[in-house]
Design a protein around this motif. Structure first.
Motif, PDB file in Angstrom:
ATOM      1  N   PHE A   1      -4.070  -7.608  13.268  1.00  0.00           N
ATOM      2  CA  PHE A   1      -2.960  -7.307  14.157  1.00  0.00           C
ATOM      3  C   PHE A   1      -1.934  -5.906  13.943  1.00  0.00           C
ATOM      4  O   PHE A   1      -2.899  -5.601  12.805  1.00  0.00           O
ATOM      5  CB  PHE A   1      -2.173  -8.627  14.101  1.00  0.00           C
ATOM      6  N   HIS A   2      -1.563  -5.901  14.635  1.00  0.00           N
ATOM      7  CA  HIS A   2      -1.079  -3.879  14.665  1.00  0.00           C
ATOM      8  C   HIS A   2       0.085  -3.947  14.258  1.00  0.00           C
ATOM      9  O   HIS A   2       1.199  -4.693  14.721  1.00  0.00           O
ATOM     10  CB  HIS A   2      -1.638  -3.285  15.261  1.00  0.00           C
ATOM     11  N   GLN A   3       0.769  -3.075  13.372  1.00  0.00           N
ATOM     12  CA  GLN A   3       2.137  -3.391  13.054  1.00  0.00           C
ATOM     13  C   GLN A   3       2.300  -1.681  12.686  1.00  0.00           C
ATOM     14  O   GLN A   3       1.768  -0.646  12.802  1.00  0.00           O
ATOM     15  CB  GLN A   3       2.186  -3.719  11.953  1.00  0.00           C
ATOM     16  N   MET A   4       4.288  -1.510  13.286  1.00  0.00           N
ATOM     17  CA  MET A   4       4.323  -0.241  12.937  1.00  0.00           C
ATOM     18  C   MET A   4       5.436  -0.531  11.949  1.00  0.00           C
ATOM     19  O   MET A   4       6.392  -1.426  12.136  1.00  0.00           O
ATOM     20  CB  MET A   4       4.922   0.677  14.489  1.00  0.00           C
ATOM     21  N   GLY A   5       5.343   0.290  10.329  1.00  0.00           N
ATOM     22  CA  GLY A   5       6.409   0.025   9.893  1.00  0.00           C
ATOM     23  C   GLY A   5       7.345   1.356   9.122  1.00  0.00           C
ATOM     24  O   GLY A   5       6.601   2.618   9.575  1.00  0.00           O
ATOM     25  N   VAL A   6       8.121   1.155   8.346  1.00  0.00           N
ATOM     26  CA  VAL A   6       9.275   2.467   7.915  1.00  0.00           C
ATOM     27  C   VAL A   6       9.612   1.939   6.528  1.00  0.00           C
ATOM     28  O   VAL A   6       9.298   0.507   6.338  1.00  0.00           O
ATOM     29  CB  VAL A   6      10.495   2.501   8.860  1.00  0.00           C
ATOM     30  N   GLU A   7       8.953   2.574   5.284  1.00  0.00           N
ATOM     31  CA  GLU A   7       9.544   1.639   4.466  1.00  0.00           C
ATOM     32  C   GLU A   7      10.543   3.885   3.511  1.00  0.00           C
ATOM     33  O   GLU A   7      10.149   4.267   3.903  1.00  0.00           O
ATOM     34  CB  GLU A   7       8.521   2.253   3.163  1.00  0.00           C
ATOM     35  N   VAL A   8      11.443   3.047   2.311  1.00  0.00           N
ATOM     36  CA  VAL A   8      12.695   4.312   2.490  1.00  0.00           C
ATOM     37  C   VAL A   8      12.556   4.092   1.317  1.00  0.00           C
ATOM     38  O   VAL A   8      13.062   2.528   0.013  1.00  0.00           O
ATOM     39  CB  VAL A   8      14.391   4.386   3.399  1.00  0.00           C
TER      40      VAL A   8
ATOM     41  N   LEU B   1       3.735   6.127  -5.422  1.00  0.00           N
ATOM     42  CA  LEU B   1       3.941   5.868  -6.726  1.00  0.00           C
ATOM     43  C   LEU B   1       2.465   6.753  -7.066  1.00  0.00           C
ATOM     44  O   LEU B   1       2.625   7.427  -8.511  1.00  0.00           O
ATOM     45  CB  LEU B   1       3.469   4.232  -7.422  1.00  0.00           C
ATOM     46  N   GLU B   2       1.516   6.648  -7.022  1.00  0.00           N
ATOM     47  CA  GLU B   2       0.616   7.404  -7.503  1.00  0.00           C
ATOM     48  C   GLU B   2       0.150   8.762  -7.206  1.00  0.00           C
ATOM     49  O   GLU B   2      -0.148   9.228  -8.473  1.00  0.00           O
ATOM     50  CB  GLU B   2      -1.118   6.538  -6.458  1.00  0.00           C
TER      51      GLU B   2
ATOM     52  N   GLY C   1       0.694  -0.881   0.668  1.00  0.00           N
ATOM     53  CA  GLY C   1      -0.314  -0.358  -0.325  1.00  0.00           C
ATOM     54  C   GLY C   1       0.680   0.779  -0.297  1.00  0.00           C
ATOM     55  O   GLY C   1       0.008   2.354  -0.520  1.00  0.00           O
ATOM     56  N   CYS C   2       1.728   1.407   0.848  1.00  0.00           N
ATOM     57  CA  CYS C   2       2.787   2.610   0.891  1.00  0.00           C
ATOM     58  C   CYS C   2       3.393   2.885  -0.854  1.00  0.00           C
ATOM     59  O   CYS C   2       3.612   3.631  -1.274  1.00  0.00           O
ATOM     60  CB  CYS C   2       3.959   2.331   2.021  1.00  0.00           C
TER      61      CYS C   2
ATOM     62  N   GLN D   1      12.650   9.437  -0.378  1.00  0.00           N
ATOM     63  CA  GLN D   1      11.199   9.753   0.696  1.00  0.00           C
ATOM     64  C   GLN D   1      11.594   8.866   2.058  1.00  0.00           C
ATOM     65  O   GLN D   1      11.948   7.951   1.728  1.00  0.00           O
ATOM     66  CB  GLN D   1       9.723   9.085   0.288  1.00  0.00           C
ATOM     67  N   LYS D   2      11.518   8.519   3.201  1.00  0.00           N
ATOM     68  CA  LYS D   2      11.290   8.449   4.031  1.00  0.00           C
ATOM     69  C   LYS D   2      10.673   8.016   5.004  1.00  0.00           C
ATOM     70  O   LYS D   2      10.416   9.605   5.934  1.00  0.00           O
ATOM     71  CB  LYS D   2      13.065   8.808   5.038  1.00  0.00           C
ATOM     72  N   LEU D   3       9.584   7.507   5.035  1.00  0.00           N
ATOM     73  CA  LEU D   3       8.362   6.654   5.108  1.00  0.00           C
ATOM     74  C   LEU D   3       7.983   6.020   6.053  1.00  0.00           C
ATOM     75  O   LEU D   3       8.869   4.463   6.967  1.00  0.00           O
ATOM     76  CB  LEU D   3       7.179   6.920   4.544  1.00  0.00           C
ATOM     77  N   TRP D   4       7.085   6.637   7.249  1.00  0.00           N
ATOM     78  CA  TRP D   4       6.667   5.656   8.826  1.00  0.00           C
ATOM     79  C   TRP D   4       5.080   5.649   8.362  1.00  0.00           C
ATOM     80  O   TRP D   4       4.619   6.043   8.248  1.00  0.00           O
ATOM     81  CB  TRP D   4       7.211   5.579   9.717  1.00  0.00           C
ATOM     82  N   TYR D   5       4.940   4.149   9.279  1.00  0.00           N
ATOM     83  CA  TYR D   5       3.033   3.998   9.176  1.00  0.00           C
ATOM     84  C   TYR D   5       3.143   3.305  10.663  1.00  0.00           C
ATOM     85  O   TYR D   5       3.955   2.484  10.682  1.00  0.00           O
ATOM     86  CB  TYR D   5       2.336   3.697   8.224  1.00  0.00           C
ATOM     87  N   ALA D   6       1.662   3.535  10.597  1.00  0.00           N
ATOM     88  CA  ALA D   6       1.260   2.392  11.754  1.00  0.00           C
ATOM     89  C   ALA D   6      -0.453   1.804  11.653  1.00  0.00           C
ATOM     90  O   ALA D   6      -1.326   2.869  11.436  1.00  0.00           O
ATOM     91  CB  ALA D   6       1.747   2.744  13.334  1.00  0.00           C
ATOM     92  N   GLY D   7      -0.412   1.352  12.195  1.00  0.00           N
ATOM     93  CA  GLY D   7      -1.844   0.526  12.321  1.00  0.00           C
ATOM     94  C   GLY D   7      -2.053  -0.582  12.417  1.00  0.00           C
ATOM     95  O   GLY D   7      -1.409  -1.986  11.978  1.00  0.00           O
ATOM     96  N   PRO D   8      -3.722  -1.261  11.552  1.00  0.00           N
ATOM     97  CA  PRO D   8      -4.234  -3.150  12.197  1.00  0.00           C
ATOM     98  C   PRO D   8      -3.835  -3.268  10.457  1.00  0.00           C
ATOM     99  O   PRO D   8      -4.009  -2.460   9.591  1.00  0.00           O
ATOM    100  CB  PRO D   8      -5.751  -2.742  12.140  1.00  0.00           C
TER     101      PRO D   8
END
Length: 427
Positions: free
Chosen positions: A126-133, A93-94, A87-88, A104-111
């Motif tokens: 379940f819930h995750q916290m993530g990072v994408e670069v 891209l969109e 999704g990130c 881009q250095k991004l982070w997100y959190a959620g179910p």
């Protein structure tokens, strides 16, 4: 009799007694990412099913067996997100966030949602916290992601309970050559493979490497290894990563069977694991996915990231007794009011006090009650002080201030002096 309402199996309520440790963990993560210059992105929970089929990969367990997918009213197939990376990538891209080589250095959190057998540390929601670069091709960003996770473990007090495993999956061409060699080897022992591994042999053979079946693992001892097929560029990248981790003193173990369960990974993959949670030992995992944006129709764009499971980290904190004791501090004061006029004045006084002291934790008694019942509530709240406002105090525009945790006598404080008096107590 109607059926008793209850939550869906594997989708759990997080109750008020549990949320403080969740907020502590999420706040610690967000604060850390701020320190390293990452920005938050918030993504939809629902995506078109095709996104995950193309991104995660047909033949993976996630796509084949675990996704919550359904047709909406337009007969389009939608899926509750099983992970965050696809999704990130779709979002950047969109919206053109990586165009022109933008980093881009991004982070997100959620179910996230997967149809799995619920067990301790593994749930369907379940819930995750993530990072994408994105647009950082070198091993230095791989190292930074691992370094910042190590800093998080230290901040949480769990460093001694987790260890780092590394591997390199090489280029897609290297993996293809290795896949052929692995399949050729395993076909010679097909009848000795467990049922899951037999199925994966034609759909996703690299996943056989992390099979939990003991007999399959014994067969893999003599199997060819991925390192034998690594391309030179991937070897150099991996050596660069190891050199940087060595430079900052982060210990690691090379695990040649670490392949991750999602098809988009290439080159660096890593996992932080623990032996404190039984079978659910992975608390954070990630790696590089340099070809994923191309799979979605974009220009070649390097990408790397990780995700960590909130439920497992909360469980680890609780197992190790690393939850701070002060996560739910008691209120500073509990305001008791007796009679309608006093109750109205109490609300006004409380708001003035909150305006003057933004950090004050103040509870106002609601629902009336006798002096005895309100004092009982004040004591049960854990407050340090009771503020008392009755008819006499109202007439004189004073308020009673009674310490609840020692034997000091009650004193009367003018309304105009209350904020300063409370500030002195708070200091």
């Amino acid at each position: 009799m109607s059926k008793t309402l209850q939550a869906i199996r594997g989708m759990n309520d997080i109750l008020p007694g549990q949320t403080p440790v969740w907020r502590y963990l999420e706040t610690s993560f967000a604060r850390l990412l701020d320190q390293y210059g990452y920005s938050e992105i918030r993504l939809p929970i629902l995506e078109f099913t095709e996104l995950f089929a193309r991104g995660i990969g047909e033949g993976t367990d996630v796509v084949d067996k675990e996704m919550y997918s359904f047709l909406d009213r337009n007969q389009e197939s939608l899926t509750l997100r099983p992970e965050g990376t696809a999704g990130c990538v779709r979002a950047v891209l969109e919206h053109g966030l990586t165009g022109g080589g933008q980093v881009q250095k991004l982070w997100y959190a959620g179910p996230m949602f997967r149809y799995e057998k619920p067990q301790k540390g593994r749930y369907r929601q379940f819930h995750q916290m993530g990072v994408e670069v994105f647009n950082q091709p070198g091993p230095d960003i791989d190292a930074e992601l691992i370094i910042l996770t190590a800093r998080l473990w230290k901040a949480l007090g769990v460093s001694e309970a987790v260890s780092l495993q590394l591997n390199s999956l090489g280029s897609s061409e290297a993996r293809a050559r290795y896949r052929d060699a692995l399949v050729a080897y395993l076909q010679q022992h097909f009848d000795q493979l467990d049922e899951d591994s037999q199925r994966r042999l034609t759909s996703n053979p690299l996943r056989i490497l992390d099979s939990k079946n003991a007999q399959t693992q014994s067969l893999l001892v003599e199997a060819p290894t991925l390192f034998e097929y690594l391309d030179e560029e991937s070897k150099a990248h991996f050596e660069g990563l190891k050199a940087r981790l060595d430079a900052v003193g982060i210990a690691y173990e090379i695990n040649p069977k670490l392949v991750r369960g999602l098809d988009y990974y290439g080159r660096t993959v890593f996992e932080w694991v623990t032996d404190k949670l039984g079978a659910q030992g992975t608390v954070c995992a990630g790696g590089r996915y340099d070809g994923l944006i191309t799979q979605f129709g974009g220009k070649p764009t390097p990408g790397v990231g990780f995700a960590m499971g909130v439920e497992r980290l909360v469980l680890l904190l609780e197992t190790l007794d690393c939850v701070p004791k002060s996560l739910t501090p008691a209120p500073h004061a509990y305001l008791c009011a007796f009679g309608e006029p006093a109750e109205q004045a109490a609300l006004k006084l409380a708001e003035e006090l909150r305006n003057s002291l933004p950090n004050v934790r103040l509870l106002v008694n609601l629902g009336g009650g006798s002096f005895k019942s309100q004092f009982k509530k004040a004591d049960k709240s854990g407050a340090n002080y009771a503020l008392i406002l009755g008819e006499d105090e109202l007439a004189k525009q004073v308020i009673g201030l009674k310490p609840l945790r020692n034997d000091e006598p009650q004193q009367l404080v003018a309304w105009a002096d209350l904020a300063q008096q409370m500030a002195d107590y708070l200091n």
